[in-house]
Design a protein around this motif. Structure first.
Motif, PDB file in Angstrom:
ATOM      1  N   ASN A 139      81.583  18.885 -86.594  1.00  0.00           N
ATOM      2  CA  ASN A 139      81.417  17.646 -87.364  1.00  0.00           C
ATOM      3  C   ASN A 139      81.638  16.401 -86.512  1.00  0.00           C
ATOM      4  N   SER A 140      82.417  16.531 -85.457  1.00  0.00           N
ATOM      5  CA  SER A 140      82.645  15.385 -84.559  1.00  0.00           C
ATOM      6  C   SER A 140      81.379  15.038 -83.776  1.00  0.00           C
ATOM      7  N   ILE A 141      80.428  15.977 -83.697  1.00  0.00           N
ATOM      8  CA  ILE A 141      79.135  15.709 -83.061  1.00  0.00           C
ATOM      9  C   ILE A 141      78.180  15.061 -84.059  1.00  0.00           C
ATOM     10  N   ILE A 142      78.231  15.516 -85.304  1.00  0.00           N
ATOM     11  CA  ILE A 142      77.300  15.047 -86.337  1.00  0.00           C
ATOM     12  C   ILE A 142      77.611  13.619 -86.775  1.00  0.00           C
ATOM     13  N   LYS A 143      78.877  13.301 -86.971  1.00  0.00           N
ATOM     14  CA  LYS A 143      79.268  12.005 -87.547  1.00  0.00           C
ATOM     15  C   LYS A 143      78.787  10.798 -86.743  1.00  0.00           C
ATOM     16  N   PRO A 144      78.969  10.761 -85.417  1.00  0.00           N
ATOM     17  CA  PRO A 144      78.526   9.569 -84.672  1.00  0.00           C
ATOM     18  C   PRO A 144      77.031   9.300 -84.793  1.00  0.00           C
ATOM     19  N   ARG A 145      76.215  10.371 -84.781  1.00  0.00           N
ATOM     20  CA  ARG A 145      74.771  10.174 -84.886  1.00  0.00           C
ATOM     21  C   ARG A 145      74.384   9.622 -86.253  1.00  0.00           C
ATOM     22  N   MET A 146      74.977  10.169 -87.320  1.00  0.00           N
ATOM     23  CA  MET A 146      74.646   9.670 -88.655  1.00  0.00           C
ATOM     24  C   MET A 146      75.175   8.250 -88.849  1.00  0.00           C
ATOM     25  N   GLU A 147      76.346   7.968 -88.319  1.00  0.00           N
ATOM     26  CA  GLU A 147      76.897   6.615 -88.423  1.00  0.00           C
ATOM     27  C   GLU A 147      76.003   5.625 -87.677  1.00  0.00           C
ATOM     28  N   GLU A 148      75.517   6.022 -86.498  1.00  0.00           N
ATOM     29  CA  GLU A 148      74.607   5.168 -85.730  1.00  0.00           C
ATOM     30  C   GLU A 148      73.342   4.878 -86.533  1.00  0.00           C
ATOM     31  N   THR A 149      72.775   5.912 -87.160  1.00  0.00           N
ATOM     32  CA  THR A 149      71.540   5.746 -87.924  1.00  0.00           C
ATOM     33  C   THR A 149      71.735   4.783 -89.084  1.00  0.00           C
ATOM     34  N   LEU A 150      72.816   4.964 -89.835  1.00  0.00           N
ATOM     35  CA  LEU A 150      73.078   4.098 -90.984  1.00  0.00           C
ATOM     36  C   LEU A 150      73.374   2.663 -90.546  1.00  0.00           C
ATOM     37  N   GLU A 151      74.036   2.512 -89.403  1.00  0.00           N
ATOM     38  CA  GLU A 151      74.327   1.166 -88.893  1.00  0.00           C
ATOM     39  C   GLU A 151      73.044   0.454 -88.460  1.00  0.00           C
ATOM     40  N   ILE A 152      72.107   1.190 -87.853  1.00  0.00           N
ATOM     41  CA  ILE A 152      70.830   0.586 -87.457  1.00  0.00           C
ATOM     42  C   ILE A 152      70.056   0.152 -88.695  1.00  0.00           C
ATOM     43  N   VAL A 153      70.081   0.997 -89.737  1.00  0.00           N
ATOM     44  CA  VAL A 153      69.432   0.628 -91.003  1.00  0.00           C
ATOM     45  C   VAL A 153      70.022  -0.670 -91.535  1.00  0.00           C
ATOM     46  N   TRP A 154      71.339  -0.768 -91.538  1.00  0.00           N
ATOM     47  CA  TRP A 154      72.015  -1.963 -92.050  1.00  0.00           C
ATOM     48  C   TRP A 154      71.662  -3.199 -91.212  1.00  0.00           C
ATOM     49  N   GLN A 155      71.569  -3.028 -89.884  1.00  0.00           N
ATOM     50  CA  GLN A 155      71.211  -4.153 -89.025  1.00  0.00           C
ATOM     51  C   GLN A 155      69.779  -4.624 -89.283  1.00  0.00           C
ATOM     52  N   ARG A 156      68.853  -3.689 -89.529  1.00  0.00           N
ATOM     53  CA  ARG A 156      67.470  -4.071 -89.844  1.00  0.00           C
ATOM     54  C   ARG A 156      67.436  -4.886 -91.137  1.00  0.00           C
ATOM     55  N   ILE A 157      68.225  -4.472 -92.095  1.00  0.00           N
ATOM     56  CA  ILE A 157      68.273  -5.190 -93.373  1.00  0.00           C
ATOM     57  C   ILE A 157      68.843  -6.599 -93.169  1.00  0.00           C
ATOM     58  N   LYS A 158      69.882  -6.705 -92.345  1.00  0.00           N
ATOM     59  CA  LYS A 158      70.486  -8.019 -92.091  1.00  0.00           C
ATOM     60  C   LYS A 158      69.550  -8.917 -91.300  1.00  0.00           C
ATOM     61  N   GLN A 159      68.835  -8.357 -90.327  1.00  0.00           N
ATOM     62  CA  GLN A 159      67.922  -9.158 -89.507  1.00  0.00           C
ATOM     63  C   GLN A 159      66.850  -9.835 -90.345  1.00  0.00           C
ATOM     64  N   ASN A 160      66.482  -9.211 -91.454  1.00  0.00           N
ATOM     65  CA  ASN A 160      65.467  -9.779 -92.344  1.00  0.00           C
ATOM     66  C   ASN A 160      66.083 -10.522 -93.524  1.00  0.00           C
ATOM     67  N   ASN A 161      67.395 -10.788 -93.418  1.00  0.00           N
ATOM     68  CA  ASN A 161      68.129 -11.572 -94.417  1.00  0.00           C
ATOM     69  C   ASN A 161      68.044 -10.957 -95.819  1.00  0.00           C
ATOM     70  N   LEU A 162      67.869  -9.646 -95.880  1.00  0.00           N
ATOM     71  CA  LEU A 162      67.791  -8.985 -97.180  1.00  0.00           C
ATOM     72  C   LEU A 162      69.160  -8.581 -97.705  1.00  0.00           C
ATOM     73  N   HIS A 163      70.186  -8.630 -96.843  1.00  0.00           N
ATOM     74  CA  HIS A 163      71.540  -8.325 -97.317  1.00  0.00           C
ATOM     75  C   HIS A 163      72.035  -9.380 -98.303  1.00  0.00           C
ATOM     76  N   SER A 164      71.434 -10.588 -98.230  1.00  0.00           N
ATOM     77  CA  SER A 164      71.840 -11.663 -99.137  1.00  0.00           C
ATOM     78  C   SER A 164      71.459 -11.378-100.587  1.00  0.00           C
ATOM     79  N   LYS A 165      70.523 -10.451-100.789  1.00  0.00           N
ATOM     80  CA  LYS A 165      70.125 -10.085-102.151  1.00  0.00           C
ATOM     81  C   LYS A 165      71.180  -9.223-102.843  1.00  0.00           C
ATOM     82  N   LYS A 166      72.104  -8.671-102.033  1.00  0.00           N
ATOM     83  CA  LYS A 166      73.226  -7.880-102.567  1.00  0.00           C
ATOM     84  C   LYS A 166      72.743  -6.742-103.471  1.00  0.00           C
TER      85      LYS A 166
END
Length: 303
Positions: free
Chosen positions: A186-213
């Motif tokens: 699980n210590s191998i799986i977690k960093p990759r999934m966390e990275e993927t979800l963080e990239i998704v969140w950054q894409r959303i923020k870059q397009n200012n869509l996080h402000s829609k909450k």
């Protein structure tokens, strides 16, 4: 007039437009999500987007399919097709982020007011986790996929340290195994999934869509079967999360009502007329002196 005066509608010969859509209309700074016919205003703005891909990629795909005698009817963005198969009308109305964790890509679709307002795709998928496991524990890819499916989890438990798993060596020699505990896997799986979800969140923020909450997250695709992904996504996005299969209302064989089939089921539901706006091509502002034939040529463009 808006279209003919906007450089945004210029055609790029190196790009192919898969789809376009109007998100909303701004009439004197008031938003309308349907066409505001019948309103008078001093200022009108259209919030519009286009999804483009490199034309050379489609040319390669067309060449391949032509060789096996297949014709292409429509190009359908993967984020859109996954959401068509899984989202309810209420979720599209209130605002929802649909994440499809596929084999080699992760797609993002955001809906609001029953309109697709954002779509994107990342070159990271569940196969990246499989390869990380294969490298991390020195085993073959098929064994790594089995480890991920049977033992992989994003949730930690004290018992993980004591749960021993036997894995074959990468050489594939018979009866050659080594042991690891579940915690190490699980210590191998977690960093990759966390990275993927963080990239998704950054894409959303870059397009200012996080402000829609938007507080609804739908997860689908084969990667959504990873144990604990629902709880893990709740922490990353601070939102309500559910794992989605193709909708129960769809009259399909039960064996296909699985998250891994959401993308392909959505392609069947796709109707281009409900998505694409048939806007007029931009016309040349320089015109010859009007004549009767010229008048009818002009009229044909607007009828």
């Amino acid at each position: 007039k808006i279209i003919n005066n906007s450089e945004y509608f210029e055609h790029d010969k190196d790009k192919f437009e898969i789809m376009n859509n109007i998100i909303s209309f701004e009439v004197d700074k008031n938003y309308f999500y349907s066409i505001p016919i019948g309103n008078y205003s001093n200022h009108l703005k259209i919030n519009f987007y286009k999804l483009l891909v490199q034309k050379k990629y489609l040319d390669n795909l067309n060449s391949l399919l032509k060789n096996i005698k297949l014709n292409i009817e429509n190009y359908i963005p993967s984020p859109l097709s996954s959401s068509l198969a899984t989202l309810t009308n209420d979720e599209k109305e209130l605002g929802t982020i649909c994440l499809d964790f596929g084999h080699s890509t992760t797609s993002i679709a955001i809906y609001e007011n029953k309109k697709l307002i954002y779509a994107d795709s990342l070159g990271i998928g569940s196969n990246n986790i499989t390869l990380d496991i294969a490298r991390g524990v020195s085993t073959n890819i098929s064994s790594a996929e089995r480890l991920k499916t049977l033992y992989g989890s994003l949730l930690s438990s004290p018992s993980d340290e004591h749960e021993i798993i036997e894995i074959p060596y990468v050489s594939g020699e018979n009866n050659q195994f080594r042991q690891i505990n579940r915690s190490f896997l699980n210590s191998i799986i977690k960093p990759r999934m966390e990275e993927t979800l963080e990239i998704v969140w950054q894409r959303i923020k870059q397009n200012n869509l996080h402000s829609k909450k938007i507080k609804n997250i739908i997860i689908t695709g084969g990667g959504s079967q990873l144990e604990g992904i629902e709880e893990y996504a709740k922490i990353i996005f601070s939102s309500n999360v559910r794992i989605a299969k193709p909708k129960e209302s769809l009259n399909i064989d039960p064996k296909f009502k699985k998250a891994m089939y959401s993308d392909i089921i959505g392609t069947i539901l796709f109707e281009s007329d409900q998505i694409k706006e048939n806007y007029l091509d931009k016309t040349d502002k320089k015109r010859k002196k009007a004549s009767i034939s010229g008048f009818f040529s002009w009229l044909d463009q607007y009828i």
